[in-house]
Design a protein around this motif. Sequence first.
Motif, PDB file in Angstrom:
ATOM      1  N   ASN A   1      -3.987   4.448  -9.332  1.00  0.00           N
ATOM      2  CA  ASN A   1      -3.255   3.183  -9.180  1.00  0.00           C
ATOM      3  C   ASN A   1      -2.065   3.302  -8.182  1.00  0.00           C
ATOM      4  OD1 ASN A   1      -2.310   0.703  -8.683  1.00  0.00           O
ATOM      5  ND2 ASN A   1      -1.890   0.401 -11.042  1.00  0.00           N
ATOM      6  N   LEU A   2      -1.912   3.066  -7.014  1.00  0.00           N
ATOM      7  CA  LEU A   2      -0.893   3.190  -6.191  1.00  0.00           C
ATOM      8  C   LEU A   2       0.320   2.611  -6.606  1.00  0.00           C
ATOM      9  CD1 LEU A   2      -2.353   3.075  -2.418  1.00  0.00           C
ATOM     10  CD2 LEU A   2      -1.531   5.099  -3.853  1.00  0.00           C
ATOM     11  N   LEU A   3       0.171   1.542  -7.398  1.00  0.00           N
ATOM     12  CA  LEU A   3       1.177   0.667  -7.803  1.00  0.00           C
ATOM     13  C   LEU A   3       1.808   1.194  -9.172  1.00  0.00           C
ATOM     14  CD1 LEU A   3       0.025  -2.891  -6.922  1.00  0.00           C
ATOM     15  CD2 LEU A   3       1.488  -1.264  -5.510  1.00  0.00           C
ATOM     16  N   ALA A   4       1.197   2.132  -9.625  1.00  0.00           N
ATOM     17  CA  ALA A   4       1.722   2.625 -11.332  1.00  0.00           C
ATOM     18  C   ALA A   4       3.127   3.106 -10.963  1.00  0.00           C
ATOM     19  CB  ALA A   4       0.674   3.641 -11.589  1.00  0.00           C
ATOM     20  N   PRO A   5       4.007   2.885 -12.035  1.00  0.00           N
ATOM     21  CA  PRO A   5       5.270   3.396 -12.131  1.00  0.00           C
ATOM     22  C   PRO A   5       5.363   4.984 -11.936  1.00  0.00           C
ATOM     23  CG  PRO A   5       4.692   1.806 -13.845  1.00  0.00           C
ATOM     24  CD  PRO A   5       3.678   2.337 -13.309  1.00  0.00           C
ATOM     25  N   ASP A   6       4.425   5.791 -12.538  1.00  0.00           N
ATOM     26  CA  ASP A   6       4.640   6.991 -12.358  1.00  0.00           C
ATOM     27  C   ASP A   6       4.069   7.744 -11.192  1.00  0.00           C
ATOM     28  OD1 ASP A   6       2.064   6.384 -12.893  1.00  0.00           O
ATOM     29  OD2 ASP A   6       1.600   8.023 -13.966  1.00  0.00           O
ATOM     30  N   ILE A   7       3.727   6.887 -10.117  1.00  0.00           N
ATOM     31  CA  ILE A   7       3.519   7.466  -8.678  1.00  0.00           C
ATOM     32  C   ILE A   7       4.506   7.551  -7.727  1.00  0.00           C
ATOM     33  CG2 ILE A   7       2.225   6.835  -6.630  1.00  0.00           C
ATOM     34  CD1 ILE A   7       0.057   7.563  -8.684  1.00  0.00           C
TER      35      ILE A   7
ATOM     36  N   PHE B   1       0.651  -1.168   0.021  1.00  0.00           N
ATOM     37  CA  PHE B   1       0.022   0.106  -0.101  1.00  0.00           C
ATOM     38  C   PHE B   1       0.712   1.249  -0.033  1.00  0.00           C
ATOM     39  CE2 PHE B   1      -4.583  -1.060   0.502  1.00  0.00           C
ATOM     40  CZ  PHE B   1      -4.471  -2.382   0.690  1.00  0.00           C
ATOM     41  N   ASN B   2       2.191   1.361   0.725  1.00  0.00           N
ATOM     42  CA  ASN B   2       2.772   2.445   0.843  1.00  0.00           C
ATOM     43  C   ASN B   2       4.049   2.198  -0.102  1.00  0.00           C
ATOM     44  OD1 ASN B   2       4.074   0.837   2.626  1.00  0.00           O
ATOM     45  ND2 ASN B   2       4.290   2.761   4.063  1.00  0.00           N
ATOM     46  N   ARG B   3       4.176   1.224  -0.967  1.00  0.00           N
ATOM     47  CA  ARG B   3       5.407   0.995  -1.853  1.00  0.00           C
ATOM     48  C   ARG B   3       6.674   0.683  -1.070  1.00  0.00           C
ATOM     49  NH1 ARG B   3       4.089   3.284  -6.930  1.00  0.00           N
ATOM     50  NH2 ARG B   3       6.312   3.027  -7.659  1.00  0.00           N
ATOM     51  N   MET B   4       6.557   0.085   0.315  1.00  0.00           N
ATOM     52  CA  MET B   4       7.609  -0.025   0.934  1.00  0.00           C
ATOM     53  C   MET B   4       8.873  -1.161   0.053  1.00  0.00           C
ATOM     54  SD  MET B   4       7.554   1.519   4.071  1.00  0.00           S
ATOM     55  CE  MET B   4       8.795   0.509   4.944  1.00  0.00           C
ATOM     56  N   HIS B   5       8.283  -2.056  -0.505  1.00  0.00           N
ATOM     57  CA  HIS B   5       8.973  -2.797  -1.406  1.00  0.00           C
ATOM     58  C   HIS B   5       9.913  -2.030  -2.458  1.00  0.00           C
ATOM     59  CE1 HIS B   5       6.635  -5.823   0.761  1.00  0.00           C
ATOM     60  NE2 HIS B   5       5.381  -5.475   0.230  1.00  0.00           N
ATOM     61  N   ASP B   6       9.543  -1.089  -2.694  1.00  0.00           N
ATOM     62  CA  ASP B   6      10.559  -0.406  -3.673  1.00  0.00           C
ATOM     63  C   ASP B   6      11.826   0.100  -3.166  1.00  0.00           C
ATOM     64  OD1 ASP B   6       7.882  -0.016  -4.799  1.00  0.00           O
ATOM     65  OD2 ASP B   6       8.291   1.932  -5.572  1.00  0.00           O
ATOM     66  N   LEU B   7      12.110  -0.228  -1.965  1.00  0.00           N
ATOM     67  CA  LEU B   7      13.101   0.135  -1.187  1.00  0.00           C
ATOM     68  C   LEU B   7      14.158  -1.151  -1.539  1.00  0.00           C
ATOM     69  CD1 LEU B   7      12.001   1.530   2.133  1.00  0.00           C
ATOM     70  CD2 LEU B   7      12.841   2.786   0.256  1.00  0.00           C
ATOM     71  N   TYR B   8      13.688  -2.293  -1.958  1.00  0.00           N
ATOM     72  CA  TYR B   8      14.426  -3.343  -1.974  1.00  0.00           C
ATOM     73  C   TYR B   8      14.394  -3.924  -3.405  1.00  0.00           C
ATOM     74  CZ  TYR B   8      13.550  -3.197   2.886  1.00  0.00           C
ATOM     75  OH  TYR B   8      13.202  -2.876   4.133  1.00  0.00           O
TER      76      TYR B   8
ATOM     77  N   PRO C   1       6.570   7.093  -4.927  1.00  0.00           N
ATOM     78  CA  PRO C   1       6.628   6.340  -3.596  1.00  0.00           C
ATOM     79  C   PRO C   1       6.720   7.229  -2.414  1.00  0.00           C
ATOM     80  CG  PRO C   1       8.443   5.538  -5.054  1.00  0.00           C
ATOM     81  CD  PRO C   1       7.905   6.639  -5.720  1.00  0.00           C
ATOM     82  N   VAL C   2       7.616   8.300  -2.437  1.00  0.00           N
ATOM     83  CA  VAL C   2       7.686   9.229  -1.261  1.00  0.00           C
ATOM     84  C   VAL C   2       6.387   9.693  -1.008  1.00  0.00           C
ATOM     85  CG1 VAL C   2       9.070  11.076  -0.160  1.00  0.00           C
ATOM     86  CG2 VAL C   2      10.301   9.348  -1.599  1.00  0.00           C
ATOM     87  N   GLU C   3       5.639  10.467  -1.847  1.00  0.00           N
ATOM     88  CA  GLU C   3       4.515  11.015  -1.931  1.00  0.00           C
ATOM     89  C   GLU C   3       3.737  10.049  -1.316  1.00  0.00           C
ATOM     90  OE1 GLU C   3       0.982  13.054  -4.059  1.00  0.00           O
ATOM     91  OE2 GLU C   3       2.733  12.865  -5.241  1.00  0.00           O
ATOM     92  N   THR C   4       3.445   8.878  -1.747  1.00  0.00           N
ATOM     93  CA  THR C   4       2.726   7.878  -1.411  1.00  0.00           C
ATOM     94  C   THR C   4       2.816   7.393   0.015  1.00  0.00           C
ATOM     95  OG1 THR C   4       2.526   6.930  -3.623  1.00  0.00           O
ATOM     96  CG2 THR C   4       1.711   5.085  -1.699  1.00  0.00           C
ATOM     97  N   ARG C   5       3.857   7.626   0.665  1.00  0.00           N
ATOM     98  CA  ARG C   5       4.195   7.120   2.059  1.00  0.00           C
ATOM     99  C   ARG C   5       3.903   8.137   2.877  1.00  0.00           C
ATOM    100  NH1 ARG C   5       9.575   4.995   0.135  1.00  0.00           N
ATOM    101  NH2 ARG C   5       9.069   3.445  -1.089  1.00  0.00           N
ATOM    102  N   ILE C   6       3.582   9.517   2.263  1.00  0.00           N
ATOM    103  CA  ILE C   6       3.082  10.723   3.189  1.00  0.00           C
ATOM    104  C   ILE C   6       1.425  10.624   3.238  1.00  0.00           C
ATOM    105  CG2 ILE C   6       2.594  13.169   2.974  1.00  0.00           C
ATOM    106  CD1 ILE C   6       5.285  13.491   1.978  1.00  0.00           C
ATOM    107  N   ARG C   7       1.005  10.114   2.221  1.00  0.00           N
ATOM    108  CA  ARG C   7      -0.533   9.949   2.317  1.00  0.00           C
ATOM    109  C   ARG C   7      -1.029   8.622   2.849  1.00  0.00           C
ATOM    110  NH1 ARG C   7      -2.732  10.788  -3.691  1.00  0.00           N
ATOM    111  NH2 ARG C   7      -4.828  10.699  -2.405  1.00  0.00           N
ATOM    112  N   ILE C   8       0.156   7.645   2.731  1.00  0.00           N
ATOM    113  CA  ILE C   8      -0.495   6.363   3.584  1.00  0.00           C
ATOM    114  C   ILE C   8       0.738   6.055   4.471  1.00  0.00           C
ATOM    115  CG2 ILE C   8      -0.698   3.693   3.060  1.00  0.00           C
ATOM    116  CD1 ILE C   8      -1.949   4.659   0.132  1.00  0.00           C
ATOM    117  N   GLY C   9       0.653   6.333   5.793  1.00  0.00           N
ATOM    118  CA  GLY C   9       1.274   6.267   6.949  1.00  0.00           C
ATOM    119  C   GLY C   9       1.628   4.905   7.230  1.00  0.00           C
TER     120      GLY C   9
END
Lengths: 236, 301
Positions: free
Chosen positions: B122-128, B98-105, B130-138
């Motif tokens: 789509n939260l998983l879309a490549p153009d989203i 949900f907050n793209r934590m896996h992108d870190l690995y 991830p840092v902004e996502t983690r602000i919206r999804i804590g």
Amino acid sequence: MSTTDSGHTVKKFDEELASLRGVVLRMGGLVEEQLRRALKVLADGDAEGALDVIKGDLEIDLIELRSDQEIAQLLARRSPLGVDLRTVLMLSKSVTDIERIGDETKKVARICVRLPDNGRELRTLPYMHEMQVLGEMVSRQLAGALDALARLDLARADEIRRNDDAVDAACNSLLDHIAGHMQEAPHTIPAAVLLLFATRALERIGDHTKNLTQYAVYLVEGRDVRHRKAVRAARA
Amino acid sequence: MVRHFHIDNPTMKNDSSTAGVHIPSARAIESVGAGGFRSDLLRSTSKSSAIKAEVRGLDFHYGGFRALKDVSMQVQANEVTALIGPSGCGKSTFLRCFNRMHDLYPGSRYDGEIRLYPDDVNLLAPDIDPVETRIRIGMVFQKPNPFPKSIFENVAYGLRITGEKRRQVIHEKVEKALRDAALWDEVKDRLHQPATSLSGGQQQRLCIARTLATEPEIVLFDEPTSALDPIATASIEELIIELKERVTILIVTHNMQQAGRVSRYTAFMYLGELVEFGETSRIFTRPAKRETENYITGRFG
């Protein structure tokens, strides 16, 4: 890890549930026996036997205390969920109904003690055969409900539940007969009044028996099938 | 008369034709729920259920390992949804999508979608981003992990990286977040002391405040109380229940009672699949799937 239906990972939990089931079914068996004896005592006018039945209810009360203790422990220590929760809830409610059946049975025995001449004149009353038939009917219902509960046999439970209407009809017919005969033979009134109470007690036993079959449905399917009339009214 | 239960465990059996327990199929149970009065009577008056996020056909790979298999479910807005299941079932992996934590690995791959509403992105879309996502999804983790900074700076951190520079605004938002996390009264006189001087329960509430400061839409909790004592656990649970008025919550927990206490919906996962999803009240009393029943009753083993 497998998804096969094994026992609990914590074996003690299985033991505790099995113990509780055993206690409740033993209680059911005792009450069934008590009812059979109470009916015989009434048919025979056996006041001494009646006292034994009254004394026998004490053991049932003790079993209720023990099973309630086990239920509290199971809830407090195991926090049962799913089918375990339904099992504990169902057994807990069954205990209450079985204990009440014991109480109603005791009432029947007490009536025997209080009857004029311990009911030895009862045989001359024209509705006594009908009363015996009702007693056997209720007795069979109770045995069937306890079997259904023990085997979790919903087809049997359903059959017993449907029979309850016949029990109620037989009770009402007997009540009419007793009341009718009271007018014809006023000297039988003291005995007849007590027999009205006995009939009522048998009817109540039938109702508690029906409850037991409903708990079996709840345990197996998680459906609450009680109070259908009220539910239909609430939905309308 | 001596009677014994016909079967030792009145659990679900494969063969429903035996005299033993009848297995209600998922459909049978649903039909009871849909057509029957029972669920209607039991169902509390629910507010209009808006969907906050919808997961569609989500697959996740760690390198060659497929950790999530075709997961689809809806996340109701302003409700708590619990994710339960044995270790390794994929519930934390799912949460972290949900907050793209896996992108870190490196080597991780998402397939499928997680659509966030009302934006419908789509939260998983490549153009989203991830840092902004983690602000919206804590996210709040198992062990409290405050930064080695002051209490105040921990909460202000997210605001600063979003570019907020006005001291007054930062002060107000830090106070609000600490109040929302039910920590303000305990720390208002020592805001500039190190965060590590707080107790475990307070540190966890500080982490919640840090997450809340950026006003997220969803907060993900990954076993947030497993390192806390029962009193600190209760205060976190109370907080979660209060927070759902403002945010949507997903919580991974191994504690079934906790899931029962805080959540309205429960998802049971096993071997990377979503086995069963439904209202917690039903899942914990009459689950439709045998795997769920075995898990919640402690018969897995």
